[in-house]
Design an enzyme around this catalytic site. Structure first.
Site, PDB file in Angstrom:
ATOM      1  N   ARG A 161     -11.662  10.820  34.245  1.00  0.00           N
ATOM      2  CA  ARG A 161     -10.331  10.417  33.767  1.00  0.00           C
ATOM      3  C   ARG A 161      -9.218  10.951  34.655  1.00  0.00           C
ATOM      4  NH1 ARG A 161      -9.568   8.509  28.458  1.00  0.00           N
ATOM      5  NH2 ARG A 161     -11.551   8.169  27.444  1.00  0.00           N
ATOM      6  N   ARG A 187      -2.930   9.590  31.549  1.00  0.00           N
ATOM      7  CA  ARG A 187      -1.614   9.923  30.985  1.00  0.00           C
ATOM      8  C   ARG A 187      -1.020  11.248  31.434  1.00  0.00           C
ATOM      9  NH1 ARG A 187      -3.748   8.824  25.169  1.00  0.00           N
ATOM     10  NH2 ARG A 187      -5.483   9.652  26.387  1.00  0.00           N
ATOM     11  N   ARG A 203       1.731   2.123  33.137  1.00  0.00           N
ATOM     12  CA  ARG A 203       1.244   1.768  31.802  1.00  0.00           C
ATOM     13  C   ARG A 203       2.353   1.089  30.994  1.00  0.00           C
ATOM     14  NH1 ARG A 203      -0.335   0.328  27.670  1.00  0.00           N
ATOM     15  NH2 ARG A 203      -1.656   1.323  26.096  1.00  0.00           N
ATOM     16  N   ASP A 224     -12.274   0.575  31.565  1.00  0.00           N
ATOM     17  CA  ASP A 224     -12.698   1.295  30.365  1.00  0.00           C
ATOM     18  C   ASP A 224     -14.115   0.840  30.001  1.00  0.00           C
ATOM     19  OD1 ASP A 224     -11.366   3.186  28.218  1.00  0.00           O
ATOM     20  OD2 ASP A 224     -12.726   1.837  27.161  1.00  0.00           O
ATOM     21  N   TYR A 242     -19.100   2.296  19.223  1.00  0.00           N
ATOM     22  CA  TYR A 242     -17.741   1.749  19.040  1.00  0.00           C
ATOM     23  C   TYR A 242     -17.799   0.341  18.451  1.00  0.00           C
ATOM     24  CZ  TYR A 242     -15.562   5.606  21.575  1.00  0.00           C
ATOM     25  OH  TYR A 242     -15.111   6.854  21.951  1.00  0.00           O
TER      26      TYR A 242
END
Ligand code: CP3
Length: 346
Positions: free
Chosen positions: A25, A29, A38, A75, A151
């Site tokens: 990652r 952010r 973003r 992702d 998920y």
């Protein structure tokens, strides 16, 4: 003679002058320039599927830090999206999927549009390869079937896995159909990434540690090993790293059975155990606690030195035990790269 790329060399069990480093990652952010891009995209999936934007955020950490690998920005949940499931990313809530809960609902999924939907990822991979500094390797990636299925069935993260495990225990034959669909989709998607220019692959099994040993073997290890076999059948030289997060002593089973070149270790794995048990068979990657990176300073230095002292002799690639946290100060990442690159093998 041109020096090879250090991460590829380490995964091939060669010694490199410095220990190579990249971070899970590493685009994200914690970087203000990521948050700016973003904000320009309508949604997270649009960011993943607009090659110009995906290329930009992939390169951001490479411009800032002396990292030895880039990882294509995307992702693990683009695969269920490409199979036809509704996938959304809500600010502050993480991913939300329209859950699939039965064999009947599996019929709504199909491989028919997979290649077309995921084509922008291949376009972005090819573009990133043209831009990377010579020594920096490019990772492609996907989620392992068990984590992606979790998920797909739970519909969001942060659950206790009661629904997905309930299905697997009650009706293993139909749950196997979901896992097989994901083996097919993920195998094809990873092959496409290699053909576009990905030089190394990582398979993320973030929730492997939730399974009992028998379930781990059936739903996590064997499906992942099958994906590794399919990629290696066509591209035997592409190194593959597997991250079965939280599996403890079962890391040794992955080293013996998975067919991968490298194992990414979570922060709970003792480096001395990994050196004795795993490194003789596979390269290892890891495993600084992401919160030690948030803290920085002497506490981080101590942890880093301990890991390097046990694993740095190789074959080893420095990384975190899980992804970078959003509150990480970017200066700490710069300090970490310097610590790792300055460490000398004894
Ligand atoms: O820099 C890189 O490592 C490449 C990009 C990358 C992302 N996700 C971008 C992302 C990678 C390799 C992933 C993998 C991923 N995605 C995993 C496996 C690794 C792990 O962390 O366990 C998992 C489980 C996911 C699923 C996922 N995607 C979750 C749970 C979330 C929300 C939680 C969070 O961390 O925000 C995402 C969203 C996501 N994927 C973001 C990023 C940068 C944040 C979303 C945003 O920017 O709005």
């Amino acid at each position: 003679m041109k020096a090879g790329k250090p991460v590829i060399a380490a995964l091939g069990r060669q010694t490199t002058p410095q220990v190579p480093i990249w971070l899970m990652r590493q685009a994200g952010r914690y970087l203000p320039e990521y948050r700016a891009v973003r904000a320009r995209a309508k949604s997270f999936l649009e960011l993943c599927f607009t090659p110009e934007l995906a290329v930009e955020v992939t390169l951001q950490p490479i411009r800032r830090f002396p990292l030895d690998a880039a990882i294509i920005f995307s992702d693990i949940l683009v695969v269920p999206h490409a199979l036809g499931q509704s996938v959304r990313f809500e600010e502050g809530q993480g991913p939300l999927l329209e859950p699939i809960r039965s064999a009947a609902e599996l019929r709504n999924l199909s491989l028919g549009r997979l290649a077309e939907t995921l084509a922008p990822v291949a376009t972005a991979i090819a573009a990133v390869r043209r831009e990377l500094p010579e020594h920096v390797a490019l990772f492609g990636f996907a989620g392992a079937p068990w984590t992606v299925a979790s998920y797909m069935v739970e519909g969001s993260g942060g659950s206790e896995f009661a629904t997905v495990k309930g299905w697997a225990y009650r009706e293993p034959e139909s749950f196997a159909l979901l896992i097989e669909l994901l083996v097919d989709a993920t195998g094809a998607y990873l092959l496409r990434q290699v053909e576009a220019g990905a030089e190394i692959l990582q398979i993320f099994d973030s929730w492997a540690g939730m399974l009992s040993p028998a379930a781990l073997e059936r739903w996590a290890l064997q499906p992942t090993a099958e994906i590794v076999r399919r990629v290696k059948a066509r591209h035997p030289d592409v190194p593959i790293v597997v991250f079965p997060r939280g599996v403890g002593a079962s890391y040794a089973r992955y080293a013996a059975e998975c067919g991968c070149d490298g194992l990414s270790l979570d922060s709970t794995v003792a480096p001395e155990w990994a050196a004795a048990t795993l490194q003789p068979r596979v390269a290892v990657q890891g495993n600084l606690d992401p919160l030690a990176l948030v803290t920085g300073g002497g506490a981080m230095r101590e942890e880093v030195t301990r890991i390097l002292g046990r694993l740095g002799g190789g074959p080893f690639v420095f990384n975190l035990g899980h992804g970078i946290l959003p509150q990480t100060p970017p200066e700490h990442v710069a300090a970490l790269c310097e610590l790792v690159h300055d460490w000398k093998r004894r």
